[in-house]
Design a protein around this motif. Structure first.
Motif, mmCIF file in Angstrom:
data_model
loop_
_atom_site.group_PDB
_atom_site.id
_atom_site.type_symbol
_atom_site.label_atom_id
_atom_site.label_comp_id
_atom_site.label_asym_id
_atom_site.label_seq_id
_atom_site.Cartn_x
_atom_site.Cartn_y
_atom_site.Cartn_z
ATOM 1 N N LEU A 52 0.829 -1.207 0.000
ATOM 2 C CA LEU A 52 0.000 0.000 0.000
ATOM 3 C C LEU A 52 0.865 1.259 0.000
ATOM 4 O O LEU A 52 0.555 2.231 -0.691
ATOM 5 C CB LEU A 52 -0.945 0.009 1.208
ATOM 6 N N ILE A 53 1.955 1.235 0.770
ATOM 7 C CA ILE A 53 2.880 2.373 0.795
ATOM 8 C C ILE A 53 3.470 2.577 -0.604
ATOM 9 O O ILE A 53 3.511 3.694 -1.121
ATOM 10 C CB ILE A 53 4.007 2.167 1.830
ATOM 11 N N GLY A 54 3.926 1.490 -1.214
ATOM 12 C CA GLY A 54 4.512 1.575 -2.556
ATOM 13 C C GLY A 54 3.524 2.082 -3.590
ATOM 14 O O GLY A 54 3.857 2.943 -4.410
ATOM 15 N N GLY A 55 2.309 1.572 -3.535
ATOM 16 C CA GLY A 55 1.283 1.978 -4.502
ATOM 17 C C GLY A 55 0.889 3.432 -4.348
ATOM 18 O O GLY A 55 0.814 4.184 -5.322
ATOM 19 N N GLU A 56 0.634 3.838 -3.112
ATOM 20 C CA GLU A 56 0.234 5.221 -2.871
ATOM 21 C C GLU A 56 1.350 6.190 -3.254
ATOM 22 O O GLU A 56 1.101 7.215 -3.890
ATOM 23 C CB GLU A 56 -0.155 5.407 -1.409
ATOM 24 N N SER A 57 2.573 5.857 -2.878
ATOM 25 C CA SER A 57 3.711 6.711 -3.226
ATOM 26 C C SER A 57 3.858 6.819 -4.738
ATOM 27 O O SER A 57 4.121 7.901 -5.273
ATOM 28 C CB SER A 57 5.005 6.163 -2.615
ATOM 29 N N TYR A 58 3.693 5.692 -5.426
ATOM 30 C CA TYR A 58 3.794 5.693 -6.888
ATOM 31 C C TYR A 58 2.752 6.642 -7.495
ATOM 32 O O TYR A 58 3.081 7.525 -8.281
ATOM 33 C CB TYR A 58 3.622 4.275 -7.450
ATOM 34 N N TRP A 59 1.478 6.444 -7.137
ATOM 35 C CA TRP A 59 0.405 7.213 -7.778
ATOM 36 C C TRP A 59 0.421 8.681 -7.376
ATOM 37 O O TRP A 59 0.185 9.557 -8.209
ATOM 38 C CB TRP A 59 -0.958 6.590 -7.492
ATOM 39 N N VAL A 63 3.286 9.729 -10.118
ATOM 40 C CA VAL A 63 2.392 10.031 -11.245
ATOM 41 C C VAL A 63 1.801 11.434 -11.110
ATOM 42 O O VAL A 63 1.843 12.214 -12.062
ATOM 43 C CB VAL A 63 1.278 8.963 -11.384
ATOM 44 N N ILE A 64 1.267 11.782 -9.952
ATOM 45 C CA ILE A 64 0.636 13.094 -9.797
ATOM 46 C C ILE A 64 1.683 14.199 -9.662
ATOM 47 O O ILE A 64 1.626 15.203 -10.362
ATOM 48 C CB ILE A 64 -0.341 13.124 -8.594
ATOM 49 N N ALA A 65 2.646 14.020 -8.745
ATOM 50 C CA ALA A 65 3.578 15.110 -8.427
ATOM 51 C C ALA A 65 4.850 15.113 -9.276
ATOM 52 O O ALA A 65 5.608 16.073 -9.235
ATOM 53 C CB ALA A 65 3.943 15.063 -6.944
ATOM 54 N N GLY A 66 5.097 14.024 -10.012
ATOM 55 C CA GLY A 66 6.232 14.009 -10.925
ATOM 56 C C GLY A 66 7.577 13.662 -10.312
ATOM 57 O O GLY A 66 8.615 13.829 -10.954
ATOM 58 N N GLU A 67 7.591 13.158 -9.071
ATOM 59 C CA GLU A 67 8.863 12.721 -8.478
ATOM 60 C C GLU A 67 9.321 11.439 -9.171
ATOM 61 O O GLU A 67 8.509 10.712 -9.738
ATOM 62 C CB GLU A 67 8.683 12.414 -6.980
ATOM 63 N N THR A 68 10.604 11.145 -9.082
ATOM 64 C CA THR A 68 11.121 9.888 -9.618
ATOM 65 C C THR A 68 11.378 8.950 -8.451
ATOM 66 O O THR A 68 12.175 9.257 -7.564
ATOM 67 C CB THR A 68 12.428 10.117 -10.404
ATOM 68 N N LEU A 69 10.665 7.847 -8.426
ATOM 69 C CA LEU A 69 10.803 6.870 -7.344
ATOM 70 C C LEU A 69 11.235 5.529 -7.924
ATOM 71 O O LEU A 69 10.923 5.208 -9.065
ATOM 72 C CB LEU A 69 9.466 6.681 -6.619
ATOM 73 N N GLN A 70 11.930 4.756 -7.102
ATOM 74 C CA GLN A 70 12.243 3.374 -7.477
ATOM 75 C C GLN A 70 11.246 2.489 -6.754
ATOM 76 O O GLN A 70 11.103 2.591 -5.534
ATOM 77 C CB GLN A 70 13.674 3.010 -7.035
ATOM 78 N N SER A 116 3.665 4.931 -15.783
ATOM 79 C CA SER A 116 4.473 3.896 -16.436
ATOM 80 C C SER A 116 3.698 2.584 -16.519
ATOM 81 O O SER A 116 3.949 1.767 -17.393
ATOM 82 C CB SER A 116 5.780 3.699 -15.679
ATOM 83 N N ILE A 117 2.771 2.366 -15.585
ATOM 84 C CA ILE A 117 1.888 1.196 -15.693
ATOM 85 C C ILE A 117 0.539 1.703 -16.163
ATOM 86 O O ILE A 117 0.004 2.662 -15.621
ATOM 87 C CB ILE A 117 1.742 0.412 -14.352
ATOM 88 N N HIS A 118 0.031 1.098 -17.219
ATOM 89 C CA HIS A 118 -1.242 1.561 -17.772
ATOM 90 C C HIS A 118 -1.971 0.397 -18.401
ATOM 91 O O HIS A 118 -1.390 -0.396 -19.130
ATOM 92 C CB HIS A 118 -1.005 2.658 -18.812
ATOM 93 N N ARG A 119 -3.265 0.288 -18.079
ATOM 94 C CA ARG A 119 -4.104 -0.729 -18.706
ATOM 95 C C ARG A 119 -5.042 -0.016 -19.676
ATOM 96 O O ARG A 119 -5.600 1.021 -19.341
ATOM 97 C CB ARG A 119 -4.903 -1.471 -17.639
ATOM 98 N N PRO A 120 -5.244 -0.589 -20.869
ATOM 99 C CA PRO A 120 -6.090 0.078 -21.875
ATOM 100 C C PRO A 120 -7.476 0.449 -21.338
ATOM 101 O O PRO A 120 -8.003 1.506 -21.665
ATOM 102 C CB PRO A 120 -6.202 -0.960 -22.996
#
Length: 157
Positions: A52-59, A63-70, A116-120
């Motif tokens: 959940l931490i990874g997912g929330e941080s990613y999105w 995705v929203i704020a434009g940071e680069t995360l691993q 970077s992850i996208h479903r049609p």
């Protein structure tokens, strides 16, 4: 600057879900947090919260704020460790999200992003969609955490 009412609603919902996670793990020790209900195909409470931490941080942050995360999504679900340290990370992720989301304008909510992850079937990804995705993802996993706790408490001794 007043926060957009829509965003306030999203943050309220996220806060209620976070509270449910905290309630679900209250009183658990590290053994319980790292326990898997079945040898294969289930995740520990620790792994779910890590995910959940990874997912929330990613999105939110990426995705929203434009940071680069691993991010290593697979490793999140298999992570183990101290529940209290994990909950500190969980709370920090929530504060990070609230800071970013709380500054969004109504116009920004409608802007599109390119994850970077996208479903049609997702179609165009707006900032608003990202927030709703985080809420729905958290809602899904709150149930998994609650059920895993119930199974832990009912496990044969």
């Amino acid at each position: 600057l007043n926060m957009v009412a829509e965003v306030q609603g999203y943050l309220t919902e996220l806060g209620l879900l976070r509270k449910q996670v905290h309630t679900a793990v209250q009183g658990l020790n590290d053994e319980a947090a790292n326990w898997h209900p079945l040898p294969e195909g289930t995740n520990s409470i620790y792994g779910i919260i890590s995910h959940l931490i990874g997912g929330e941080s990613y999105w939110v942050r990426q995705v929203i704020a434009g940071e680069t995360l691993q991010r290593d999504r697979e490793a999140e679900l298999h992570a183990t460790g101290s529940l209290s340290e994990l909950l500190e990370r969980w709370d920090k992720a929530g504060k990070d999200s609230a800071a970013i989301l709380g500054n969004l304008t109504l116009k920004e909510l409608g802007e599109t992003r390119s994850p970077s992850i996208h479903r049609p079937e997702w179609g165009d990804i707006t900032v608003r969609w990202c927030i709703l995705h985080v809420i729905s993802h958290l809602s899904l996993h709150v149930g998994h955490i609650q059920l895993t706790r119930q199974l832990w408490e009912q496990r044969p001794s």
